[in-house]
Design a protein around this motif. Structure first.
Motif, PDB file in Angstrom:
ATOM      1  N   GLU A  87      56.737  36.576  45.044  1.00 46.05           N
ATOM      2  CA  GLU A  87      56.893  37.621  44.035  1.00 46.05           C
ATOM      3  C   GLU A  87      56.616  38.973  44.667  1.00 46.05           C
ATOM      4  O   GLU A  87      55.621  39.139  45.388  1.00 46.05           O
ATOM      5  CB  GLU A  87      55.941  37.386  42.868  1.00 46.05           C
ATOM      6  CG  GLU A  87      56.083  38.404  41.744  1.00 46.05           C
ATOM      7  CD  GLU A  87      55.102  38.161  40.609  1.00 46.05           C
ATOM      8  OE1 GLU A  87      55.446  38.474  39.453  1.00 46.05           O
ATOM      9  OE2 GLU A  87      54.001  37.653  40.878  1.00 46.05           O
ATOM     10  N   ASP A  88      57.473  39.960  44.411  1.00 44.59           N
ATOM     11  CA  ASP A  88      57.250  41.289  44.963  1.00 44.59           C
ATOM     12  C   ASP A  88      56.454  42.155  43.989  1.00 44.59           C
ATOM     13  O   ASP A  88      56.082  41.718  42.890  1.00 44.59           O
ATOM     14  CB  ASP A  88      58.569  41.948  45.377  1.00 44.59           C
ATOM     15  CG  ASP A  88      59.520  42.196  44.194  1.00 44.59           C
ATOM     16  OD1 ASP A  88      59.028  42.385  43.062  1.00 44.59           O
ATOM     17  OD2 ASP A  88      60.745  42.199  44.410  1.00 44.59           O
ATOM     18  N   ALA A  89      56.210  43.409  44.389  1.00 45.06           N
ATOM     19  CA  ALA A  89      55.366  44.301  43.604  1.00 45.06           C
ATOM     20  C   ALA A  89      55.989  44.664  42.269  1.00 45.06           C
ATOM     21  O   ALA A  89      55.282  45.060  41.332  1.00 45.06           O
ATOM     22  CB  ALA A  89      55.061  45.564  44.404  1.00 45.06           C
ATOM     23  N   ALA A  90      57.306  44.550  42.150  1.00 44.87           N
ATOM     24  CA  ALA A  90      57.983  44.860  40.898  1.00 44.87           C
ATOM     25  C   ALA A  90      58.024  43.673  39.950  1.00 44.87           C
ATOM     26  O   ALA A  90      58.520  43.791  38.826  1.00 44.87           O
ATOM     27  CB  ALA A  90      59.408  45.340  41.179  1.00 44.87           C
ATOM     28  N   GLY A  91      57.508  42.526  40.380  1.00 40.54           N
ATOM     29  CA  GLY A  91      57.504  41.333  39.537  1.00 40.54           C
ATOM     30  C   GLY A  91      58.721  40.458  39.716  1.00 40.54           C
ATOM     31  O   GLY A  91      58.880  39.465  38.985  1.00 40.54           O
ATOM     32  N   ASN A  92      59.598  40.802  40.659  1.00 42.33           N
ATOM     33  CA  ASN A  92      60.738  39.943  40.951  1.00 42.33           C
ATOM     34  C   ASN A  92      60.271  38.690  41.676  1.00 42.33           C
ATOM     35  O   ASN A  92      59.525  38.783  42.657  1.00 42.33           O
ATOM     36  CB  ASN A  92      61.765  40.664  41.827  1.00 42.33           C
ATOM     37  CG  ASN A  92      62.303  41.922  41.183  1.00 42.33           C
ATOM     38  OD1 ASN A  92      62.754  41.898  40.046  1.00 42.33           O
ATOM     39  ND2 ASN A  92      62.246  43.038  41.910  1.00 42.33           N
ATOM     40  N   ILE A  93      60.685  37.533  41.201  1.00 38.52           N
ATOM     41  CA  ILE A  93      60.341  36.276  41.863  1.00 38.52           C
ATOM     42  C   ILE A  93      61.570  35.800  42.629  1.00 38.52           C
ATOM     43  O   ILE A  93      62.630  35.550  42.050  1.00 38.52           O
ATOM     44  CB  ILE A  93      59.890  35.217  40.845  1.00 38.52           C
ATOM     45  CG1 ILE A  93      58.575  35.654  40.193  1.00 38.52           C
ATOM     46  CG2 ILE A  93      59.722  33.862  41.514  1.00 38.52           C
ATOM     47  CD1 ILE A  93      58.028  34.672  39.178  1.00 38.52           C
ATOM     48  N   TRP A  94      61.422  35.682  43.955  1.00 34.85           N
ATOM     49  CA  TRP A  94      62.505  35.306  44.847  1.00 34.85           C
ATOM     50  C   TRP A  94      62.325  33.860  45.290  1.00 34.85           C
ATOM     51  O   TRP A  94      61.230  33.451  45.663  1.00 34.85           O
ATOM     52  CB  TRP A  94      62.541  36.230  46.059  1.00 34.85           C
ATOM     53  CG  TRP A  94      62.684  37.685  45.701  1.00 34.85           C
ATOM     54  CD1 TRP A  94      61.677  38.581  45.507  1.00 34.85           C
ATOM     55  CD2 TRP A  94      63.910  38.382  45.452  1.00 34.85           C
ATOM     56  NE1 TRP A  94      62.181  39.805  45.165  1.00 34.85           N
ATOM     57  CE2 TRP A  94      63.564  39.717  45.124  1.00 34.85           C
ATOM     58  CE3 TRP A  94      65.254  38.018  45.482  1.00 34.85           C
ATOM     59  CZ2 TRP A  94      64.510  40.693  44.831  1.00 34.85           C
ATOM     60  CZ3 TRP A  94      66.206  38.988  45.190  1.00 34.85           C
ATOM     61  CH2 TRP A  94      65.835  40.305  44.872  1.00 34.85           C
ATOM     62  N   ILE A  95      63.398  33.120  45.246  1.00 37.32           N
ATOM     63  CA  ILE A  95      63.376  31.688  45.570  1.00 37.32           C
ATOM     64  C   ILE A  95      64.375  31.426  46.683  1.00 37.32           C
ATOM     65  O   ILE A  95      65.519  31.900  46.632  1.00 37.32           O
ATOM     66  CB  ILE A  95      63.731  30.831  44.334  1.00 37.32           C
ATOM     67  CG1 ILE A  95      62.713  31.076  43.206  1.00 37.32           C
ATOM     68  CG2 ILE A  95      63.779  29.354  44.693  1.00 37.32           C
ATOM     69  CD1 ILE A  95      63.203  32.018  42.136  1.00 37.32           C
TER      70      ILE A  95
END
Length: 573
Positions: A87-95
């Protein structure tokens, strides 16, 4: 009081026998708990507190009670294998899957394979071949021979032209200090101004192996090949490869994962030997592995990954038994092997720091402070009136009280057990709870004979259905506020007793009459240090704030897993 928190945690985990191992106690989640596959490859705790587990058979989100599975085959993937999640600082969860990258769409609660619209918002264009989130929660991507870095705190995009023909395999970055690993073993650094990529050092590599780089909290780089032996450490301050605690011991171990616990201690995952922890400050190496006889050991010796969350919990993804997790707080458990498998009904520390355990049928055990030895006390050999110990209480005079089922109450002082048979009323035999108030009065709650008060002179007063407003003689629990009020929980209601006037009044709700107890059957009571009275009932828990005249009701719908039967010190009703 020194061991109060320890005892509470201990009794939450077990009843009877307590096991310890390497200062850490693990809990485990596997397919039986609801996770979709026991092969856990990556772990994440997101900003909303959800736990995510990437497995060979889909992505799992865990809310503390149940799992939800997300799959990728409907997005064109040939299987549901998930390699990593971040998860990045903007709240995006990358898979990351074996072939493609995905992003979690929170609004639709689903995985999405169209990641480019999100990347375009940050100025990252083109087909991404590599994507990762660093330790600063910033985003790194490669598109052909261009490396993108997006700094969320500064809302700034950096771009770098990758040098040479060698493929960049990995980026690691902590505190804006970034290092790149290339396919020829070269490790380069991006300076603090994010302007140039400069060679830092080089390692010899073998073809066919997947090499990894990790940067810890004390600016050391760790270099290893997955499922191969050899873990090397580079000090970025000294600009040299260095020795480290435990290097010789892990020489032959097949390394699978590396993680810093935040204090410079390195967790080293292996293919079949469990976990090694290299304690940097203590200069010692500790091995943690699966112990079949220990229910709180690591679930499996095949380690896939680590993740340390913001609650100071270390999560360990395994290859065969799901995920294990343990709190990293400085809490150590001592092993106490007990002679009997009977229920432990009460735990009490005396003024010398000795721990007393009361058993439902096997008398008492005293474990001396700082020692592993214990002394056993039973009815046949000692002057205790019963082996059915139900409750305990340490009073202001240092007397350690015990209540029994059928033998009344007794106390220990100076190595002597003194029963109340002669002084106490004949009906005071079946004791459920004992408490002391500020006057030095000892209160005894019984199973079916009401409530009794013994003053400092040894005089008894009975409060029963015949002599008070009590609607039953079944006293379930007692809780003293430290001030005027003694709370009396019964099977037919809750009462407040003024310890000075001895006036008893029912407590059915708040004074304003706007809130009421949902159930009159009180199972347990606890008065905490904030002045809140916790009331356990058959339908849940009620928290009563007398100063604010407010009540909060908690039930299964609010997260309780069952009706409440114990409120304090792990004691059971």
């Amino acid at each position: 009081m020194m061991k109060k928190n320890l005892l509470l945690i201990l009794m939450c985990f077990v009843c009877g026998l307590v096991y310890a191992h390497d200062r850490l106690n693990f809990r485990n989640l596997d397919v039986k708990s609801g996770i979709s596959d026991n092969y856990v490859r990556s772990v994440l705790r997101d900003q909303y507190g959800f736990m995510w587990f990437a497995t060979l058979n889909g992505l799992n989100r865990y809310d503390g009670y149940q799992f939800k599975k997300y799959t990728t085959t409907q997005l064109g993937a040939y299987n549901n294998d998930i390699e990593s999640i971040a998860e990045d600082a903007a709240g995006n969860i990358w898979i990351k899957g074996p072939v493609s990258y995905y992003i979690y769409d929170r609004e639709q609660d689903k995985l999405e394979n169209k990641i480019q619209p999100v990347l375009n918002k940050y100025g990252i264009t083109g087909e991404v071949s590599y994507l990762t989130v660093d330790k600063d929660y910033n985003l790194w991507c490669t598109v052909m021979d261009t490396l993108f870095h997006y700094d969320f705190a500064k809302s700034k995009l950096h771009t770098f032209q990758l040098p040479g023909k060698e493929k960049m395999q990995q980026v690691v970055c902590r505190r804006s200090c970034a290092y790149l690993l290339f396919s020829n073993g070269e490790i380069a650094r991006i300076d603090s101004n994010f302007q140039h990529i400069r060679p830092e050092t080089r390692r010899t590599i073998s073809s066919g192996l997947q090499y990894n780089l990790y940067i810890d909290t004390v600016d050391r780089l760790w270099f290893y090949a997955s499922h191969a032996s050899g873990l090397q450490c580079y000090d970025t301050n000294q600009k040299q490869w260095i020795d480290y605690v435990g290097r010789q011991e892990v020489t032959d171990a097949l390394i699978t994962a590396v993680m810093d616990d935040g204090d410079g201690n390195l967790w080293i995952g292996t293919d079949d030997k469990g976990v090694y922890i290299s304690y940097n400050q203590d200069k010692q190496l500790v091995r943690i592995n699966k112990k079949s006889e220990n229910p709180f050991s690591l679930a499996d010796n095949h380690i896939n990954c680590f993740f340390k969350d913001n609650q100071n919990t270390m999560w360990v993804g395994t290859g065969k038994q799901g995920v294990s997790f343990a709190a990293l707080d400085k809490i150590a458990f001592n092993t106490c092997f007990l002679p009997e498998q009977e229920d432990v009904k009460c735990l009490q520390e005396d003024k010398e720091g000795n721990l007393w355990m009361g058993f439902d049928g096997e008398g008492l055990i005293r474990q001396d402070a700082g020692k592993a030895s214990y002394t056993r006390f039973k009815m046949k050999k000692h002057s205790i009136p019963s082996d059915l110990i139900i409750c305990s209480c340490l009073d202001a005079k240092g007397r350690l009280w015990f209540g029994t089922y059928g033998g009344g109450a007794f106390y220990e002082q100076g190595g002597t057990f003194i029963p109340l048979r002669n002084a106490a009323p004949a009906s005071l035999k079946y004791i459920r709870r004992i408490a002391e108030d500020a006057n030095g009065t000892i209160w005894f709650g019984t199973f079916m004979q009401g409530l009794y008060a013994m003053d400092a002179d040894g005089n008894f007063t009975a409060y029963t259905m015949d002599s008070s407003i009590l609607q039953t003689n079944s006293i379930m629990d007692l809780a003293y506020s430290g001030g005027r009020n003694l709370y009396v929980g019964t099977s037919s209601g809750l009462y407040s007793m003024d310890i000075y006037t001895r006036k008893m009044v029912p407590l059915t709700g708040n004074k304003a009459g706007t809130q009421s107890l949902p159930d009159s059957y009180i199972t347990c009571l606890f008065y905490d240090s904030r002045g809140l009275l916790w009331i356990g009932t058959r339908t849940g828990m009620t928290v009563f704030d007398e100063k604010k005249d407010g009540m909060i009701h908690l039930s299964i719908e609010d997260g309780l897993v069952a009706p409440v039967h114990s409120c304090r010190d792990g004691r059971q009703v």
